[in-house]
Design a protein around this motif. Structure first.
Motif, PDB file in Angstrom:
ATOM      1  N   GLY A  31       2.306  -5.692   5.449  1.00  0.00           N
ATOM      2  CA  GLY A  31       3.003  -4.843   4.672  1.00  0.00           C
ATOM      3  C   GLY A  31       2.816  -3.873   3.689  1.00  0.00           C
ATOM      4  N   MET A  32       1.470  -4.218   3.115  1.00  0.00           N
ATOM      5  CA  MET A  32       0.869  -3.259   2.088  1.00  0.00           C
ATOM      6  C   MET A  32       0.462  -2.039   2.797  1.00  0.00           C
ATOM      7  SD  MET A  32      -1.474  -5.458  -0.707  1.00  0.00           S
ATOM      8  CE  MET A  32      -1.790  -4.034  -1.572  1.00  0.00           C
ATOM      9  N   THR A  33       0.083  -2.103   4.192  1.00  0.00           N
ATOM     10  CA  THR A  33      -0.448  -0.859   4.858  1.00  0.00           C
ATOM     11  C   THR A  33       0.741  -0.237   5.149  1.00  0.00           C
ATOM     12  OG1 THR A  33      -2.032  -2.249   5.882  1.00  0.00           O
ATOM     13  CG2 THR A  33      -1.299  -0.106   6.963  1.00  0.00           C
ATOM     14  N   ILE A  34       1.870  -0.724   5.423  1.00  0.00           N
ATOM     15  CA  ILE A  34       3.087   0.047   5.814  1.00  0.00           C
ATOM     16  C   ILE A  34       3.545   0.865   4.456  1.00  0.00           C
ATOM     17  CG2 ILE A  34       5.641  -0.301   6.337  1.00  0.00           C
ATOM     18  CD1 ILE A  34       4.853  -2.399   8.304  1.00  0.00           C
ATOM     19  N   TRP A  35       3.492   0.101   3.316  1.00  0.00           N
ATOM     20  CA  TRP A  35       3.844   0.822   2.095  1.00  0.00           C
ATOM     21  C   TRP A  35       3.075   1.712   1.737  1.00  0.00           C
ATOM     22  CZ3 TRP A  35       8.414   1.007   0.454  1.00  0.00           C
ATOM     23  CH2 TRP A  35       9.414  -0.375   0.250  1.00  0.00           C
ATOM     24  N   LEU A  36       1.757   1.564   2.074  1.00  0.00           N
ATOM     25  CA  LEU A  36       0.570   2.714   1.739  1.00  0.00           C
ATOM     26  C   LEU A  36       0.829   4.007   2.556  1.00  0.00           C
ATOM     27  CD1 LEU A  36      -1.828   3.674   0.322  1.00  0.00           C
ATOM     28  CD2 LEU A  36      -3.173   2.585   2.070  1.00  0.00           C
ATOM     29  N   THR A  39       3.877   5.650   1.113  1.00  0.00           N
ATOM     30  CA  THR A  39       3.516   6.333  -0.135  1.00  0.00           C
ATOM     31  C   THR A  39       3.087   7.592   0.409  1.00  0.00           C
ATOM     32  OG1 THR A  39       3.522   4.286  -0.980  1.00  0.00           O
ATOM     33  CG2 THR A  39       2.451   6.237  -2.328  1.00  0.00           C
ATOM     34  N   ILE A  40       2.119   7.740   1.092  1.00  0.00           N
ATOM     35  CA  ILE A  40       1.239   8.812   1.307  1.00  0.00           C
ATOM     36  C   ILE A  40       2.447   9.873   1.931  1.00  0.00           C
ATOM     37  CG2 ILE A  40      -0.434   9.956   2.991  1.00  0.00           C
ATOM     38  CD1 ILE A  40      -2.039   7.125   2.613  1.00  0.00           C
ATOM     39  N   VAL A  41       3.039   9.359   3.038  1.00  0.00           N
ATOM     40  CA  VAL A  41       4.074  10.205   3.742  1.00  0.00           C
ATOM     41  C   VAL A  41       5.021  10.862   2.786  1.00  0.00           C
ATOM     42  CG1 VAL A  41       5.941  10.445   5.319  1.00  0.00           C
ATOM     43  CG2 VAL A  41       3.832   9.346   6.068  1.00  0.00           C
ATOM     44  N   VAL A  42       5.546  10.094   1.931  1.00  0.00           N
ATOM     45  CA  VAL A  42       6.687  10.467   0.609  1.00  0.00           C
ATOM     46  C   VAL A  42       5.867  11.385  -0.212  1.00  0.00           C
ATOM     47  CG1 VAL A  42       8.070   9.795  -1.141  1.00  0.00           C
ATOM     48  CG2 VAL A  42       8.085   8.635   1.253  1.00  0.00           C
ATOM     49  N   GLY A  43       4.478  11.217  -0.884  1.00  0.00           N
ATOM     50  CA  GLY A  43       4.001  11.930  -1.718  1.00  0.00           C
ATOM     51  C   GLY A  43       3.631  13.282  -1.027  1.00  0.00           C
ATOM     52  N   VAL A  44       3.203  13.345   0.343  1.00  0.00           N
ATOM     53  CA  VAL A  44       2.737  14.529   0.846  1.00  0.00           C
ATOM     54  C   VAL A  44       4.091  15.575   1.294  1.00  0.00           C
ATOM     55  CG1 VAL A  44       1.717  15.709   3.050  1.00  0.00           C
ATOM     56  CG2 VAL A  44       0.572  13.763   1.608  1.00  0.00           C
ATOM     57  N   THR A  45       5.039  14.762   1.791  1.00  0.00           N
ATOM     58  CA  THR A  45       6.193  15.607   2.378  1.00  0.00           C
ATOM     59  C   THR A  45       7.263  15.742   1.480  1.00  0.00           C
ATOM     60  OG1 THR A  45       7.199  13.725   3.351  1.00  0.00           O
ATOM     61  CG2 THR A  45       5.487  14.983   4.601  1.00  0.00           C
ATOM     62  N   GLY A  46       7.428  14.868   0.337  1.00  0.00           N
ATOM     63  CA  GLY A  46       8.504  14.927  -0.550  1.00  0.00           C
ATOM     64  C   GLY A  46       9.885  14.277   0.357  1.00  0.00           C
ATOM     65  N   SER A  54       8.709   6.265  -6.028  1.00  0.00           N
ATOM     66  CA  SER A  54       8.534   5.115  -6.842  1.00  0.00           C
ATOM     67  C   SER A  54       8.784   3.972  -6.103  1.00  0.00           C
ATOM     68  CB  SER A  54       9.905   5.423  -8.037  1.00  0.00           C
ATOM     69  OG  SER A  54       9.604   6.409  -8.881  1.00  0.00           O
ATOM     70  N   ILE A  55       9.842   3.803  -5.064  1.00  0.00           N
ATOM     71  CA  ILE A  55      10.047   2.594  -4.307  1.00  0.00           C
ATOM     72  C   ILE A  55       8.729   2.273  -3.633  1.00  0.00           C
ATOM     73  CG2 ILE A  55      11.401   1.587  -2.446  1.00  0.00           C
ATOM     74  CD1 ILE A  55      13.905   3.294  -3.506  1.00  0.00           C
ATOM     75  N   CYS A  56       8.084   3.288  -2.986  1.00  0.00           N
ATOM     76  CA  CYS A  56       6.928   3.129  -2.235  1.00  0.00           C
ATOM     77  C   CYS A  56       5.725   2.563  -3.183  1.00  0.00           C
ATOM     78  CB  CYS A  56       6.591   4.268  -1.517  1.00  0.00           C
ATOM     79  SG  CYS A  56       7.749   4.974  -0.273  1.00  0.00           S
ATOM     80  N   ILE A  57       5.815   3.071  -4.261  1.00  0.00           N
ATOM     81  CA  ILE A  57       4.739   2.468  -5.365  1.00  0.00           C
ATOM     82  C   ILE A  57       5.236   0.892  -5.735  1.00  0.00           C
ATOM     83  CG2 ILE A  57       3.890   2.752  -7.597  1.00  0.00           C
ATOM     84  CD1 ILE A  57       4.010   5.572  -7.006  1.00  0.00           C
ATOM     85  N   ALA A  58       6.177   0.596  -5.869  1.00  0.00           N
ATOM     86  CA  ALA A  58       6.754  -0.556  -6.261  1.00  0.00           C
ATOM     87  C   ALA A  58       6.466  -1.644  -5.055  1.00  0.00           C
ATOM     88  CB  ALA A  58       8.175  -0.730  -6.600  1.00  0.00           C
ATOM     89  N   GLY A  59       6.631  -1.190  -3.948  1.00  0.00           N
ATOM     90  CA  GLY A  59       6.347  -2.003  -2.735  1.00  0.00           C
ATOM     91  C   GLY A  59       4.880  -2.240  -2.787  1.00  0.00           C
ATOM     92  N   LEU A  60       4.087  -1.445  -2.765  1.00  0.00           N
ATOM     93  CA  LEU A  60       2.444  -1.650  -2.995  1.00  0.00           C
ATOM     94  C   LEU A  60       2.231  -2.522  -4.245  1.00  0.00           C
ATOM     95  CD1 LEU A  60       0.887   1.897  -2.635  1.00  0.00           C
ATOM     96  CD2 LEU A  60       0.774  -0.059  -0.969  1.00  0.00           C
TER      97      LEU A  60
END
Length: 89
Positions: A31-36, A39-46, A54-60
């Protein structure tokens, strides 16, 4: 007409689940790997709009809290605390 004779109560034995199905670490790690990754995909691509990061960070964070709780329960089991969760090693 109602049955007036007492019925015998039988207790079915419920088999224990295999250890591989009850240990929480793989679920937390996956689960944490998927959220990580998300998070990277959303952070890089927007992708995903304004709340996606925010949702990805909350999942982490939730995964980290879960890992901390499992770790605390395992430590309590090793110490032999009476309040420790049963079944953990």
């Amino acid at each position: 007409m109602a049955d007036t004779e007492p019925r015998e109560h039988t207790t079915a034995q419920i088999p224990e689940l295999p250890r591989a199905l009850v240990i929480p670490e793989p679920v937390i790690a996956v689960g944490m790997t998927i959220w990580l990754i998300a998070t990277i995909v959303v952070g890089v691509t927007g992708l995903g709009g304004t709340n996606a990061l925010s949702i990805c960070i909350a999942g982490l964070v939730v995964g980290a809290i879960g890992a901390a709780l499992v770790g605390a329960q395992r430590a309590a089991v090793r110490r032999g605390d009476r309040t420790a969760q049963r079944g953990l090693r």
